[in-house]
Design an enzyme around this catalytic site. Structure first.
Site, PDB file in Angstrom:
ATOM      1  N   ARG A 126     -19.884   7.654  20.341  1.00  0.00           N
ATOM      2  CA  ARG A 126     -19.971   6.471  21.200  1.00  0.00           C
ATOM      3  C   ARG A 126     -19.344   6.651  22.580  1.00  0.00           C
ATOM      4  O   ARG A 126     -19.458   5.764  23.418  1.00  0.00           O
ATOM      5  CB  ARG A 126     -19.350   5.268  20.480  1.00  0.00           C
ATOM      6  N   HIS A 132     -21.843   3.032  11.755  1.00  0.00           N
ATOM      7  CA  HIS A 132     -20.899   4.074  11.332  1.00  0.00           C
ATOM      8  C   HIS A 132     -20.412   3.698   9.941  1.00  0.00           C
ATOM      9  O   HIS A 132     -19.398   3.020   9.769  1.00  0.00           O
ATOM     10  CB  HIS A 132     -19.751   4.176  12.346  1.00  0.00           C
ATOM     11  N   ARG A 163     -28.463 -20.545  12.422  1.00  0.00           N
ATOM     12  CA  ARG A 163     -28.018 -19.335  13.114  1.00  0.00           C
ATOM     13  C   ARG A 163     -29.164 -18.388  13.447  1.00  0.00           C
ATOM     14  O   ARG A 163     -29.048 -17.535  14.317  1.00  0.00           O
ATOM     15  CB  ARG A 163     -26.981 -18.585  12.280  1.00  0.00           C
TER      16      ARG A 163
END
Length: 214
Positions: free
Chosen positions: A175, A71, A148
Site C-alpha cells: 500500500r 489484506h 444503508r
C-alpha cells in the site's frame, strides 16, 4: 495506534525490537544495538516478526476500508450501519485517470460537466439528496440495514485493524507502492510513521516509504 505487544515475566520491560530479538534467540536477552534486527531484515528472516502485533484505529471511507480488508491476514472490525447512524460523507478528491496505469490516477482537477456546473458541485448536490433520502427512509420506519444500501462508497467509516509485525510490513509493502490509491497510501504512511517510532532500528533497514521492499 491503539495497541501493541507488551512482554511479561522475563520479557517485561523490553521494547518491541528487544522482544523480537529475544524470541529469535529463544529467550536469551541481551543488548546488541539492533544488530540482530538488521541481520533478520537483511536476510529476510521474517518468522520472528510474527510474535509481536500492532493495532490501529483508522477513520476513512468505505471504498478505502474495503481495500484494507483485502489484506486477509489482518484482523478487522468496522463501524456497522445495521444499527448505527452514518458518519457523513468524505470529500472526494477528483483526479485524472492515469494515462498508462488503469488502476491509478494523477493530478486533482474539477471538470465542468455542463455549462456552469462543475463536477464537485454536482457531486455535492447528489450527496445531499442521498442524505435526505436516507433520513426520509429512516423516518418512515425503514430498517437501517436496508436503508444503508443507498449510501455511496464515500460514506465515512471507522475501522480497527490488528496484525503481526510481519503482516503490517506486508501491508506497507503493497500500500505504499506507487500504484496504490492515494488515500490508502496516506493511511499506510501514517501507520509506517507509528511503526518507525516503535521500531527505529528495524524500520531504517527497509525503504518502507517506497513500498515493494519484501
Amino acid at each position: 495506534m491503539v495497541s501493541k505487544t507488551v512482554g511479561v515475566n522475563s520479557y517485561a520491560n523490553l521494547d518491541n525490537e528487544e522482544l523480537i530479538a529475544a524470541v529469535a534467540r529463544h529467550g536469551t536477552i541481551k543488548t546488541d544495538g539492533g544488530k540482530l534486527i538488521k541481520y533478520l531484515m537483511d536476510n529476510a528472516h521474517w518468522s520472528p516478526l510474527q510474535h509481536i502485533s500492532f493495532g490501529f484505529k483508522i477513520e476513512t471511507r468505505r471504498s478505502i476500508s474495503a481495500q484494507i480488508f483485502r489484506h486477509r491476514s489482518l484482523n478487522g472490525q468496522e463501524w456497522s450501519l445495521r444499527y448505527a447512524e452514518p458518519l457523513g460523507f468524505e470529500e472526494i478528491d477528483i483526479r485524472r485517470e492515469h494515462p498508462t496505469n488503469r488502476q491509478s490516477s494523477t493530478d486533482s482537477f474539477n471538470p465542468e460537466l455542463a455549462p456552469g456546473l462543475s463536477a464537485r458541485t454536482y457531486i455535492n448536490g447528489v450527496l445531499k439528496e442521498v442524505e435526505e433520502l436516507y433520513n426520509s427512509l429512516i423516518k418512515a420506519g425503514v430498517a437501517k440495514e436496508c436503508a444503508r444500501d443507498i449510501l455511496p462508497l464515500c460514506t465515512k467509516t471507522t475501522i480497527h485493524i490488528t496484525g503481526t509485525l510481519r503482516d503490517m510490513l506486508g501491508f506497507l509493502n503493497v500500500r505504499k507502492a506507487e500504484h496504490a490509491q492515494k488515500e490508502v497510501r496516506d493511511i499506510a504512511h501514517e501507520i509506517g510513521l507509528c511503526m518507525e517510532k516503535e521500531l527505529p532500528n528495524m524500520m531504517k533497514t527497509i525503504k518502507w516509504r517506497e513500498g515493494y521492499f519484501m
